[in-house]
Design an enzyme around this catalytic site. Structure first.
Site, PDB file in Angstrom:
ATOM      1  CG  ASP A  96      39.378  42.216  40.616  1.00  0.00           C
ATOM      2  OD1 ASP A  96      39.879  42.663  41.438  1.00  0.00           O
ATOM      3  OD2 ASP A  96      38.795  42.848  39.435  1.00  0.00           O
TER       4      ASP A  96
ATOM      5  CG  MET B 185      37.867  42.030  46.340  1.00  0.00           C
ATOM      6  SD  MET B 185      36.796  42.676  45.136  1.00  0.00           S
ATOM      7  CE  MET B 185      37.816  42.131  43.832  1.00  0.00           C
TER       8      MET B 185
ATOM      9  CG  HIS C 185      41.686  43.002  44.740  1.00  0.00           C
ATOM     10  ND1 HIS C 185      40.844  44.007  44.326  1.00  0.00           N
ATOM     11  CD2 HIS C 185      41.689  42.867  46.007  1.00  0.00           C
ATOM     12  CE1 HIS C 185      40.148  44.267  45.470  1.00  0.00           C
ATOM     13  NE2 HIS C 185      40.609  43.903  46.488  1.00  0.00           N
TER      14      HIS C 185
ATOM     15  CG  MET D  27      35.304  38.961  43.323  1.00  0.00           C
ATOM     16  SD  MET D  27      34.095  39.730  42.313  1.00  0.00           S
ATOM     17  CE  MET D  27      35.134  40.973  41.438  1.00  0.00           C
TER      18      MET D  27
ATOM     19  CB  SER E  39      40.010  44.424  35.588  1.00  0.00           C
ATOM     20  OG  SER E  39      39.348  43.347  36.354  1.00  0.00           O
TER      21      SER E  39
ATOM     22  CG  MET F 160      38.290  48.370  46.470  1.00  0.00           C
ATOM     23  SD  MET F 160      38.753  47.748  44.913  1.00  0.00           S
ATOM     24  CE  MET F 160      37.059  47.597  44.195  1.00  0.00           C
TER      25      MET F 160
ATOM     26  CG  HIS G 211      43.252  43.968  38.701  1.00  0.00           C
ATOM     27  ND1 HIS G 211      44.151  44.487  39.776  1.00  0.00           N
ATOM     28  CD2 HIS G 211      42.423  44.035  39.362  1.00  0.00           C
ATOM     29  CE1 HIS G 211      43.327  44.793  41.051  1.00  0.00           C
ATOM     30  NE2 HIS G 211      42.124  44.448  40.739  1.00  0.00           N
TER      31      HIS G 211
ATOM     32  CG  ASP H  90      39.603  47.650  40.570  1.00  0.00           C
ATOM     33  OD1 ASP H  90      39.130  48.038  39.652  1.00  0.00           O
ATOM     34  OD2 ASP H  90      39.948  46.467  40.924  1.00  0.00           O
ATOM     35  N   GLY H  91      38.098  50.828  40.108  1.00  0.00           N
ATOM     36  CA  GLY H  91      36.629  50.819  39.950  1.00  0.00           C
ATOM     37  C   GLY H  91      36.234  52.264  39.380  1.00  0.00           C
TER      38      GLY H  91
END
Length: 242
Positions: free
Chosen positions: A61, A94, A92, A63, A34, A163, A59, A201-202
């Protein structure tokens, strides 16, 4: 004779297809470090490290500070990564109303575009908008969202992202119930005949990755577990050797 030009797949699309073919013959898993956990003062260096490494995807993210209580980065950073990346960009979203930006994320360099189930009013339409732009389509489920809600779209998906923390921040603890959600997702995919693969993920680390893979995950997203180590490239090798 009339010559009809054929639109060639991008190198990144070929990467996706080649890696997906692993699952039909082996138990290989993919690793997607990530970028959210990278050193942004040395982003080019970290991108080149992932290029050299055994990692499979980047990856990314995104946001918006609305869907999640954090803001990450947007199109300029993704375009900068794309210029250097030699592996697919797994983006991804969000964000609220992701359907507004599908074409822009394609232009920025996304190869796989995943939206949050909870953020899409017209999920089926959004999935097909992503596919029409030539990207692979994924849907992500927050920890409280049941897997069964994907029943009506699972056959249209290329990827399901589970998630295993509440989205918004890196470095959180893995939610144990995510293991059963992985198993449920695997069962849903199997029963439906879908070709979707499962990403998680997480809170993924070397201490729990084997158990996560055994539960059904095929793509591991790892942020702090990679970038916070003294030798991220060696850590990636350890993930891939599991």
């Amino acid at each position: 004779m009339v010559y009809i030009p054929v639109k060639r797949k991008s190198a990144q699309a070929d990467f996706f297809l080649r890696y997906l073919s692993k699952f039909s013959t082996t138990l290989s898993h993919l690793l997607a470090p990530s970028i959210l956990s990278a050193d942004f003062a040395n982003l080019g260096r970290d991108v080149e490290m992932i290029n050299r490494s055994e990692a499979d995807w980047f990856h990314v993210d995104v946001m918006d500070g609305v869907f999640v209580p954090n803001i990450s980065f947007g199109f300029p950073v993704i375009k900068a990564i794309k210029k250097l990346a030699k592996k697919p960009l797994d983006v991804h979203l969000m964000i609220v109303q992701p359907e507004r930006y599908i074409k822009e994320f394609k232009e920025a360099g996304a190869d796989i575009l995943t939206v949050q189930y909870e953020a899409c009013t017209h999920l089926h339409r959004t999935i097909h908008q992503i596919k029409e732009e030539g990207m692979k389509a994924g849907v992500s489920l927050n920890p409280h969202t049941p897997v069964a809600l994907l029943k009506d779209v699972i056959e249209d998906l290329d990827l399901v992202l589970i998630m295993s923390v509440n989205p918004g921040f890196g470095g959180q603890k893995f939610i144990a119930n995510s293991l059963s959600k992985l198993s449920e997702t695997r069962e849903l995919i199997s029963k439906s005949g879908s070709k979707a693969i499962i990403e998680i993920d997480g809170g993924v680390g070397l201490n729990n990755a084997a158990e996560i893979i055994n539960a059904g995950a095929q793509v591991l997203v790892a942020g702090n577990a990679v970038f916070s180590t003294d030798d991220p490239e060696q850590t990636i090798r350890k993930f891939k050797a599991l």
